[in-house]
Structure formats: C-alpha cells, structure tokens
Scaffold this motif. Structure first.
Motif, mmCIF file in Angstrom:
data_model
loop_
_atom_site.group_PDB
_atom_site.id
_atom_site.type_symbol
_atom_site.label_atom_id
_atom_site.label_comp_id
_atom_site.label_asym_id
_atom_site.label_seq_id
_atom_site.Cartn_x
_atom_site.Cartn_y
_atom_site.Cartn_z
ATOM 1 N N GLU A 108 0.929 -1.178 0.028
ATOM 2 C CA GLU A 108 -0.110 0.067 -0.108
ATOM 3 C C GLU A 108 0.988 1.225 0.015
ATOM 4 O OE1 GLU A 108 -2.204 -3.334 1.990
ATOM 5 O OE2 GLU A 108 -0.353 -2.635 2.236
ATOM 6 N N ILE A 109 2.241 1.194 0.497
ATOM 7 C CA ILE A 109 3.205 2.321 0.468
ATOM 8 C C ILE A 109 3.105 2.873 -0.886
ATOM 9 C CG2 ILE A 109 5.311 3.139 0.634
ATOM 10 C CD1 ILE A 109 5.737 0.933 2.710
ATOM 11 N N LYS A 110 3.048 1.997 -2.096
ATOM 12 C CA LYS A 110 2.955 2.768 -3.638
ATOM 13 C C LYS A 110 1.934 3.508 -3.812
ATOM 14 C CE LYS A 110 5.598 -1.464 -5.030
ATOM 15 N NZ LYS A 110 5.353 -2.508 -5.891
ATOM 16 N N ASN A 111 0.762 3.460 -3.093
ATOM 17 C CA ASN A 111 -0.520 4.277 -3.558
ATOM 18 C C ASN A 111 -0.406 5.774 -2.811
ATOM 19 O OD1 ASN A 111 -1.363 1.993 -4.712
ATOM 20 N ND2 ASN A 111 -2.354 1.303 -2.647
ATOM 21 N N GLY A 115 2.928 10.950 2.867
ATOM 22 C CA GLY A 115 2.253 10.665 4.191
ATOM 23 C C GLY A 115 3.299 10.182 5.000
ATOM 24 N N LEU A 116 3.148 9.288 5.893
ATOM 25 C CA LEU A 116 3.768 8.656 7.090
ATOM 26 C C LEU A 116 3.488 7.150 7.404
ATOM 27 C CD1 LEU A 116 3.616 11.666 9.776
ATOM 28 C CD2 LEU A 116 5.471 10.944 8.086
ATOM 29 N N ILE A 184 8.528 6.686 9.552
ATOM 30 C CA ILE A 184 9.223 7.160 8.271
ATOM 31 C C ILE A 184 8.442 7.696 7.203
ATOM 32 C CG2 ILE A 184 10.647 6.109 6.276
ATOM 33 C CD1 ILE A 184 10.680 3.546 8.172
ATOM 34 N N PRO A 185 8.720 8.943 6.828
ATOM 35 C CA PRO A 185 8.169 9.620 5.633
ATOM 36 C C PRO A 185 7.988 8.929 4.577
ATOM 37 C CG PRO A 185 10.285 10.568 5.994
ATOM 38 C CD PRO A 185 10.099 9.584 6.897
ATOM 39 N N ILE A 186 6.681 8.994 3.620
ATOM 40 C CA ILE A 186 6.589 8.593 2.285
ATOM 41 C C ILE A 186 6.512 9.678 1.163
ATOM 42 C CG2 ILE A 186 4.824 7.043 0.978
ATOM 43 C CD1 ILE A 186 3.789 5.682 3.219
ATOM 44 N N THR A 187 7.291 9.409 0.306
ATOM 45 C CA THR A 187 7.140 10.524 -0.935
ATOM 46 C C THR A 187 7.169 9.835 -2.154
ATOM 47 O OG1 THR A 187 8.608 11.991 0.541
ATOM 48 C CG2 THR A 187 8.513 12.488 -1.670
ATOM 49 N N ASN A 188 5.868 10.192 -3.002
ATOM 50 C CA ASN A 188 5.672 9.537 -4.124
ATOM 51 C C ASN A 188 5.805 8.065 -4.320
ATOM 52 O OD1 ASN A 188 5.261 11.990 -5.332
ATOM 53 N ND2 ASN A 188 7.779 12.199 -5.445
ATOM 54 N N VAL A 214 2.479 -3.717 13.779
ATOM 55 C CA VAL A 214 1.361 -2.846 13.273
ATOM 56 C C VAL A 214 1.704 -1.780 12.260
ATOM 57 C CG1 VAL A 214 -0.682 -1.651 13.825
ATOM 58 C CG2 VAL A 214 0.085 -3.517 15.242
ATOM 59 N N ALA A 215 1.513 -1.921 11.347
ATOM 60 C CA ALA A 215 2.070 -0.796 10.299
ATOM 61 C C ALA A 215 0.900 -0.058 9.955
ATOM 62 C CB ALA A 215 2.486 -1.438 8.977
ATOM 63 N N THR A 216 0.938 1.485 10.178
ATOM 64 C CA THR A 216 -0.103 2.414 10.153
ATOM 65 C C THR A 216 0.444 3.449 8.968
ATOM 66 O OG1 THR A 216 -0.950 1.956 12.209
ATOM 67 C CG2 THR A 216 -1.608 4.057 11.063
ATOM 68 N N ILE A 217 -0.378 3.857 8.032
ATOM 69 C CA ILE A 217 0.103 4.757 7.079
ATOM 70 C C ILE A 217 -1.086 5.808 7.186
ATOM 71 C CG2 ILE A 217 0.316 5.301 4.669
ATOM 72 C CD1 ILE A 217 1.232 2.494 4.299
ATOM 73 N N GLN A 218 -0.497 6.911 7.245
ATOM 74 C CA GLN A 218 -1.540 8.233 6.997
ATOM 75 C C GLN A 218 -0.710 9.068 5.770
ATOM 76 O OE1 GLN A 218 -1.467 11.289 10.112
ATOM 77 N NE2 GLN A 218 -3.377 12.260 9.491
ATOM 78 N N GLY A 219 -1.779 9.693 4.906
ATOM 79 C CA GLY A 219 -1.231 10.560 4.071
ATOM 80 C C GLY A 219 -2.235 10.742 2.903
ATOM 81 N N GLU A 220 -1.802 11.309 1.747
ATOM 82 C CA GLU A 220 -2.654 11.676 0.729
ATOM 83 C C GLU A 220 -2.127 10.528 -0.304
ATOM 84 O OE1 GLU A 220 -3.047 15.398 -2.568
ATOM 85 O OE2 GLU A 220 -1.566 15.479 -0.825
ATOM 86 N N LYS A 221 -3.378 10.224 -0.905
ATOM 87 C CA LYS A 221 -3.000 9.116 -1.952
ATOM 88 C C LYS A 221 -2.713 9.760 -3.374
ATOM 89 C CE LYS A 221 -5.456 4.973 -0.099
ATOM 90 N NZ LYS A 221 -6.346 4.025 -0.539
ATOM 91 N N MET A 222 -2.024 9.166 -4.066
ATOM 92 C CA MET A 222 -1.801 9.456 -5.576
ATOM 93 C C MET A 222 -2.998 9.859 -6.379
ATOM 94 S SD MET A 222 1.501 8.708 -6.296
ATOM 95 C CE MET A 222 2.882 7.983 -5.851
#
Length: 222
Positions: A108-111, A115-116, A184-188, A214-222
């Motif tokens: 899901e990181i790729k989406n 985000g974080l 960890i930050p997510i970029t693109n 437990v992996a939690t992602i919060q952010g703006e999707k592509m």
C-alpha cells in the motif's frame, strides 16, 4: 313666518360639498412606480444588478473587480488511513535488517503521494529502529554493545525479575532503550529514508520468537 334672510343665511349641509381626497390621488404615482420597478427586477435581474453596482464600478473599479473575481478552486486534500499487522521473520538474539521485508509486506506504500508510515512492534523483549543499512558489522557491534549495557544476570545479583529466564530482564531493558516504534516519511510511493538508513529488527531473547508489527499509514494518495 320666518324671514327670507334667515333661510338664505343658513349654512349648507356638510355632505353637499365633500372635499376631494388629495392623499389617495397623490400616492397613486408612487405605488405605480414601485410596481413597475418590482416588475422590471423580476423580469430583468441582471439589469437591476448592473444599475445598482454602476456607482461602485465608477468610483472604485480596481476594488470592485478584485472583490467579484471568482476565487481559484483548490481541490481538497483527502487524508487516507491504512493499517495492517505483519509478521517478522523468526530470529534469535541479534540485530537484523528488515527493510525489504517491510516494504514487500506493505504494498500500500506505493499508493501514497505523501504520508507517514508508523511501525509499532507489539512486544517488550525486542525493538525496532532505523540505522546503518550497509555494513553488517554495525548490527553485530550494536548487539554486543547492548549486551554490555544490560548483561544477563547469571549470578542472580542484578535483577529481581527472572521468572522467564536469565535473558528476559535484559531484553526488557534493551527494548526500553531502543524503542518499540519508528515513523518514516513516504514520498511518491516510496519510503523517504536516507541513503544509509535501514529498518532494523532487534531481537533480545536467546530463542526464536514470532514478532508482530502494526503498520499504519496516514497520508494523501496518488
């Protein structure tokens, strides 16, 4: 007999010569004008708006144009959440690089455009951290250093808690020192870590254990 003078001097009755109602006749043009204006406003609202704002346009042209210019539409940012639990490879005591395992377990990181990613390990005798990702000697040195900081109590003189083995209390100390989570930050669609940063799984027990993260992602999707 009454005289003729008395009959001629008698005042006429009030109803014989009534006064004209000047108030009703004077208000008629005003009502007519109001009716015509309401009729024109109902049929031609743009014309009324143009006439109403004409003085403002003439006196303050720049202010009027900026006040009425349409605001730029900005697409609202919709924040999205993703959460899942993953398993780490079962390992005995040591420090292990698990970046590739984490990334492959969380496609899901790729989406996410931005985000974080928060990783939270659900145990008290291991840890998760960010550190050197190239030289494996760094991981070996880290394990040795933590063993010196919190050694096993083979003589029973250092710790009170020993119900789960000699390595258990030192494992709790090491876990508290290193920590149970990283963000960890997510970029693109990718983890935006430094060149030499990797995700570490540090196991502090001598025997192998199954560990959950437990992996939690919060952010703006592509």
């Amino acid at each position: 007999m009454p005289s003729s003078n008395s009959s001629s001097s008698a005042q006429p009755d009030k109803d014989e010569n009534p006064r004209p109602n000047t108030q009703s006749t004077s208000s008629f043009p005003i009502l007519y004008i109001l009716f015509v204006l309401i009729f024109l406003i109902a049929l031609f609202p743009p014309l009324f708006h143009a006439l109403w704002t004409l003085p403002l346009k003439l006196l303050l042209p720049s202010t009027y144009s900026s006040a009425l210019s349409p605001a730029r539409y900005t697409k609202p940012v919709i924040m999205s959440w993703t959460q899942k639990t993953i398993s780490l490879p079962s390992k005995s005591r040591g420090s292990y690089l698990v970046t590739d395992h984490i990334v492959s377990s969380i496609p899901e990181i790729k989406n996410y455009k931005v985000g974080l990613l928060n990783l939270f390990i659900q145990h008290t005798s291991c840890a998760i951290s960010l550190n050197e990702n190239w030289d494996e000697d760094v991981r070996a040195d880290m394990s040795d250093a933590l063993d010196r900081i919190a050694p096993e109590d083979k003589k029973g003189e250092l710790y009170r808690h020993s119900a789960e083995g000699l390595d258990d209390m030192p494992a709790h100390i090491k876990s508290a020192l290193v920590g149970a989570s990283v963000t960890i930050p997510i970029t693109n669609g990718k983890l935006n870590t430094g060149t030499w940063q990797g995700i570490w799984y540090l196991e502090f027990r001598s025997s192998k254990h199954t560990r959950k993260v437990v992996a939690t992602i919060q952010g703006e999707k592509m």
